[in-house]
Design a protein around this motif. Structure first.
Motif: not given
Length: 114
Positions: A79-80, A63-65, A87-88, A68-70
């Motif tokens: 997850e916003h 999970e990468v924080h 969180h991606h 902005h949205k990738l």
């Protein structure tokens, strides 16, 4: 209860430990790295938490924080988490997954200010 990195790697396929070790080795090149094993994941931090590792039997969900949205086929879930954090979730199944693109995302997350 205290958790360790080994708690997250036991009973997993060997590739999981290989991916984990390679990831940590690459992240340590960024500078100070806080590794905080929790019950369900391993939190990675600099000044703030920038990533989380969720070990599975034969892969890792990373999970990468970011602020902005990738947009990438590699991202399985977004997850916003707060006003300026996304969180991606990125599934890592082999050492090849720790590539230039992934490390750029992690470096960006690592360097984020609050």
């Amino acid at each position: 209860m205290e958790y360790t990195e080994l708690d997250h790697l036991k009973d997993k396929e060997p590739i999981v430990a290989g991916i984990y070790e390679e990831l940590i080795k690459e992240l340590q090149k960024f500078g100070q790295l806080k590794i905080e094993p929790k019950k369900t994941s391993i939190h990675l931090g600099n000044r703030f938490g920038f990533a989380g590792i969720y070990t599975r039997r034969d892969y890792i969900n990373l999970e990468v924080h970011l602020n902005h949205k990738l947009v990438s086929k590699r991202v399985s879930k977004v997850e916003h988490a707060s006003a300026n954090r996304y969180h991606h979730t990125i599934k890592l199944t082999s050492l090849k997954d720790i590539d230039k693109q992934l490390l750029e995302w992690l470096k960006e997350a690592y360097e984020l200010k609050k």
